[in-house]
Design an enzyme around this catalytic site. Sequence first.
Site, PDB file in Angstrom:
ATOM      1  N   GLY A 131       0.778  -1.191  -0.217  1.00  0.00           N
ATOM      2  CA  GLY A 131       0.011  -0.011   0.054  1.00  0.00           C
ATOM      3  C   GLY A 131       0.984   1.099  -0.159  1.00  0.00           C
ATOM      4  CB  SER A 133       0.757   3.964  -5.608  1.00  0.00           C
ATOM      5  OG  SER A 133       1.739   3.652  -6.350  1.00  0.00           O
ATOM      6  CD  GLU A 249      10.188  -2.548  -6.775  1.00  0.00           C
ATOM      7  OE1 GLU A 249       9.527  -2.566  -7.845  1.00  0.00           O
ATOM      8  OE2 GLU A 249      10.390  -1.657  -5.974  1.00  0.00           O
ATOM      9  CD  GLU A 364       8.327   8.232 -19.350  1.00  0.00           C
ATOM     10  OE1 GLU A 364       7.539   7.731 -18.261  1.00  0.00           O
ATOM     11  OE2 GLU A 364       7.897   8.016 -20.379  1.00  0.00           O
TER      12      GLU A 364
END
Lengths: 382, 321
Positions: A131, A133, A249, A364
């Site tokens: 949890g 974003s 990650e 980006e």
Amino acid sequence: MPSVQAAMSADTLEQFRAEARAWLRANIPTHAAPLEGPESRAFVLDWQRCMYEGGWAGLTWPSEFGGRSLTVAQQIVWFEEYARAHAPSTHNASFVGLNHAGPTIIACGTDQQKAFHLPKILSGQAIWCQGFSEPGSGSDLASLRCKGRIEGDEIVIAGQKIWSSYADIADYQELLIRTDPESSRHKGITWLICPMDLPGITVRPIKTMAGPAKFCEVFYDQVRVPIAEAVVGGVGNGWKTAMATLGFERGTASLALQIGLVERIEKLAADCTDPVIAPRIADLRADAAALKAMSYSFALASESGTPGPEGSLIRLYFAELAKRASDAAVDLYGIGAVQLAGDHGWAYDYLEAFSETIAGGTAEIQRNIIGERVLGLPRGKV
Amino acid sequence: MTIFRDLTETRELVDSFTRPAETLLPVSRLRDDPAGEGARWGSLAELGWLAIGLPEDAGGVGLSAVEEALAAQTFGRHLISTDYPAAVIAAHALVRRGEAGLAGEIAAGARRAHLAFRQRNGADLVAIDATDGAWLVVLTEQGVDILENGTATLHDAEHWGRPVSRIAAAEPMWSLTDPELAQRGRLLVAAMLAGIAAEARSRAVEYAQVREQFGQPIGAFQAVKHHCANMAIAAYAAQELVTFAAVSLAEDADDAAHLVHAALNLALRAARDNAGLNIQVHGGMGFSEECDAHLFLKAARLLDAAVGGIGTVRGALMRAA
């Protein structure tokens, strides 16, 4: 040659490879993994339990927490065999627990948190979701607003999270909330463990463009958690705690996915008899070899120190290669893309790959990070 | 089977013995004299750079394909002449033919060799920097051809800014069929290309940090920053793959041929892409001959031609096991 040393004797590694291969051959599930819902939960937990009982769970985890403390070379060999055996994708509902939440608890958790949660993750008794974003905080994670009000020895959560994969079937969530209402950006954030069955939590699954209802929106209406059990790394210290996870990650946790992609591109090259598409596949094959070279070298270097900034280059390279590979595969197999290769066919992979350059920081943002943190280019005036 | 090696010390060793390239081979030297390394050749030979991977009993340093490839990346950054891979490949070929004496002469810089490639028609040869009558070295699919340069000092054309000689079909003086040698030659070229990609990246990043427009360094603009990020990825991928392939080749592993073809494919693309982006980041200056950016593009294209073009390389990669 004096300057070069083998990381581990080649014989020992090859013996390990033979064991891995034999075990996988005898144990991998014979049917494809369900993509959503309770069936996917059962499948993932069963497979995790099977690996745990066979002694193949937590290969990257320290042995004091139930892992096997394997060398990076052994992990690579395991994932090579795992990919070759077409074992279930590691990018499933067990991913967050094994690669985010577990390692974060190992790094920053209390003894009680470790004793309670780590065995459940390893042995296939609990599924975790993330949890982080929010509807207003995507690439700009530090702008998150989901609130945590401290009341005595409890935190009361109110707000919303989104893109939380497998929240509908998860037992726990690693949650980032703002516990200091006066704070902004990276300060005043807390990382906590939130059981998903608490009163006040509502989960709404969201179908992805690839089909399955894999990720979710989660709403918190005055959800109460005890600080001592829930908070990891200290109240208000959540950004630092979260960064430990994100670093993981981008490090060796991705090895399985990277090796899996290399394996699938090799299959494409072997299947390619179309002279028009062959040049594209040739380039993909070269790029796959580079992905392997980079990820192996990076993982081996991480073993003897903290991962360097190259991880962000590899992450982006992987994401864009996954997209180009599935694009070429659909062109190569044409209408057969649905039936051929992988659990669900390349057409599924093709759609799914669009998430690669968005999830975990868009391409980006990744390029900004590479430009600023790896190359030392200045930040633009805002 | 995957081979795992810690190359930290190997890199340090190669960095230490290639460091003189900074002063011996400044890229600016090519502004005045694009042909070969001229009088510098003796110095390169003295430093042992032509004999890194050659056995000690042939006058070599006795290191492996790994050190050779790492060093060639550095030399590639300095846009070393194609005489360099020509000499290294010729010396290896001579050792394999049992002519250690001649190999030693090449390694010592006493005997010269130039790189040449066959044109698409399969007959005519194009020799690069062949400003004297020295041997010509042609990398073939399965080995190497060595020819005498009958045209001696005649260089009648220019290709990618280098003097070249066009030579009508001629029988090789001798040929050597040796797939491992062919891989070694391709790896050397791939390493030079990876070096070009890395240097083009470094120069673009450096310029983007100092060149200001609209009141800030151009590297602060995302459009420019993202070009630089792409260059960093391409250079890193090419360098890592070249090294990975070199380890595989040095260990005679099953996947060596596959990895060398892959490295050459990737390095060809990385070098041309990065050289092109470096020109773009330099703007109007980048298009001028006074800026060295064009030299990297031309060097990449010349090496591309020397290995038969990217189409040939793609074909070979698809055939590799």
